[in-house]
Design a protein around this motif. Sequence first.
Motif, mmCIF file in Angstrom:
data_model
loop_
_atom_site.group_PDB
_atom_site.id
_atom_site.type_symbol
_atom_site.label_atom_id
_atom_site.label_comp_id
_atom_site.label_asym_id
_atom_site.label_seq_id
_atom_site.Cartn_x
_atom_site.Cartn_y
_atom_site.Cartn_z
ATOM 1 N N SER A 407 12.180 72.140 10.182
ATOM 2 C CA SER A 407 13.324 72.932 10.586
ATOM 3 C C SER A 407 14.421 72.803 9.566
ATOM 4 N N SER A 408 14.405 71.710 8.889
ATOM 5 C CA SER A 408 15.371 71.492 7.829
ATOM 6 C C SER A 408 14.705 71.551 6.467
ATOM 7 N N ALA A 409 13.417 71.832 6.447
ATOM 8 C CA ALA A 409 12.646 71.925 5.203
ATOM 9 C C ALA A 409 12.856 70.709 4.335
ATOM 10 N N GLY A 410 12.822 69.563 4.926
ATOM 11 C CA GLY A 410 13.113 68.327 4.217
ATOM 12 C C GLY A 410 12.140 68.062 3.097
ATOM 13 N N PRO A 411 12.598 67.403 2.048
ATOM 14 C CA PRO A 411 11.746 67.164 0.889
ATOM 15 C C PRO A 411 10.618 66.198 1.168
ATOM 16 N N THR A 461 19.393 75.765 8.440
ATOM 17 C CA THR A 461 18.335 75.278 9.318
ATOM 18 C C THR A 461 18.308 76.083 10.602
ATOM 19 N N MET A 462 17.141 76.166 11.203
ATOM 20 C CA MET A 462 17.037 76.920 12.444
ATOM 21 C C MET A 462 17.516 76.104 13.628
ATOM 22 N N ILE A 463 17.594 74.769 13.465
ATOM 23 C CA ILE A 463 18.122 73.916 14.525
ATOM 24 C C ILE A 463 19.559 73.571 14.166
ATOM 25 N N LYS A 464 20.491 74.140 14.882
ATOM 26 C CA LYS A 464 21.899 73.791 14.704
ATOM 27 C C LYS A 464 22.504 73.747 16.104
#
Length: 596
Positions: A407-411, A461-464
Amino acid sequence: MSKMTSKNFFRNVRDLPYSQGHRDRANMYTSCKDSKDLLQRMQLSKALAVHEGCVNTLCWNSRGDCILSGSDDQRLVITDCFTHKIVAEQKTVHKANIFSAKYLAENDDSVVVSCSGEGLILVTDMTRKDMGQRSIFKCHYGTTYNVQTVPGDSNTFLSCGEDGTVRFFDLRQRSNCLQSSCNEDVIVSWEGAVTTMAVNQMRPFQLAIGCSDSTVRLFDRRMLVTKSAGGKPEEHFRKSALCAFTAPDLENSLYRVTSLKFSPNGEDILVSYSADYLYLFNVNEIACNALDTSSSSSTRKLNSKSAPPIKRLRLRGDWSDTGPNARPESEEQISQVRPTLQATLMQRMTDVLARMLNDPATRLALGGVSDNQRADRPVAAASQSEENAISDSAPVRESSSPLPSSSSAGPTMSDDRDSDDLIDSDEEKVVNDDVGLHLSRTDVMTPCARQKYVGHRNARTMIKEASFWGDNYVMSGSDCGHVFVWDKNTAELVMLMEADKHVVNSLQPHPYLPLLATSGIDHDIKLWAPMAETPYFDILDADRLMVRNKIMLQETRDTITVPASFMIRMLACLNQIRRGSRPLARQRRQASADLS
């Protein structure tokens, strides 16, 4: 003895030893959160490093002593927030990032339901030493965004996802389902993604769902029946729809709803929009005239075929525009005397690809030949996958492709998933036309927006999440790494907390104490408490941050995020297409020269 009031915290503390009953104690807890003085004393109390990835979901238990968290590392963890020790943890069978996790009601805070990016839903017993999986459901096609439990019901829960369905599960009827795109538990079916939902705790029969067409829809859950229960959902459709509404400025736009939250008294609902702001609606203030949804904005058809003009491409894992130190591009160009080699190389790659995609000759080559129509798909698919996974651009073109990243496209996650999965997503979409609730068939009422809260940034991000803080305040995470707190009635910003190095995704106020839990791109959970000796809020710094966020929110529009492998393949593909069109261009120029 005078009756305690919830408006005066210090009087409540003074009178507490002489008061009786839970109501007086509840008044004191409420007045704690309604105190602006205490709110502006909030400080970081403890950072709980219990995960190895971005933390996407938080949930307090019923007693308020432990918090449940889910992460990109596919682990569920329950942590004691007072001893700071892990009480229970499970490595789940989720194959993608956990987006939502809740305690299943009336199970001694030990049974958890969770969902993830690949669409899997798990019911997990956190007390078991081995893998505590009790139930598994693969019903959703694509990403499952949110799960919600029902107050006082230990056997049921709801879910929503990218496939446009809301599902109701009863563990007494079915404990497992391994069939993809199953129709047995569908209660709502819609053309686009259902990105979030909320159950009214004061009126558990009210279910609100947030869709990717900027619209929030409210239903009477008692009228929604599933096929597995022997019902016919379409027969009760008109009775179940209570109202549908969207923000006034977004009526002709397609913006994702990233968060829904009912107020403690159940009368208001807080709505957060991707690439826009935060709005407060009163669900009891219904307009006098009915909306015909067959012609209103609440049933806008989504155009997944058209690709928006591309102003900028962002490489997945690039968080340079997030966090407290992020600045608008105009400021960076002035201040950055000598950019780093990596930043220069990536920017040159994105600039080249953006120019190629926007070049008329390339678009003609992509759209003019039937064999190349498939090559045009990555352009739309990239935009769609970005909005599905990360919600980076304001307009939403729908796709039901499985979520390839956090959701945050974390590395920390596999960002370079093969782009063929994105290319074929439109062809694989499953629409449940024979069951569920199709939202384009009814007349519904619409409430009006009571307040708008601005200053934060919700784009990456889609989660906010957004939430209420007591009766007088609302709060939200932001892409600038801060938590914003506004006065609920005046929309005045009253507090800022720097809570993440990049993005604050999730925030959960304690059930009754003035404590706050936050999480985001950082791999920890942060606990906040009113520990400062004096209240502090710098309005000048807040104003500067709000101005930066407004500028950067505009810069984020029409921006797509792509993995490195996708960018390289697109460059090669477009280069080949352009080379193939050059002989035709030469022939046209030669023909023109001959005619002249």
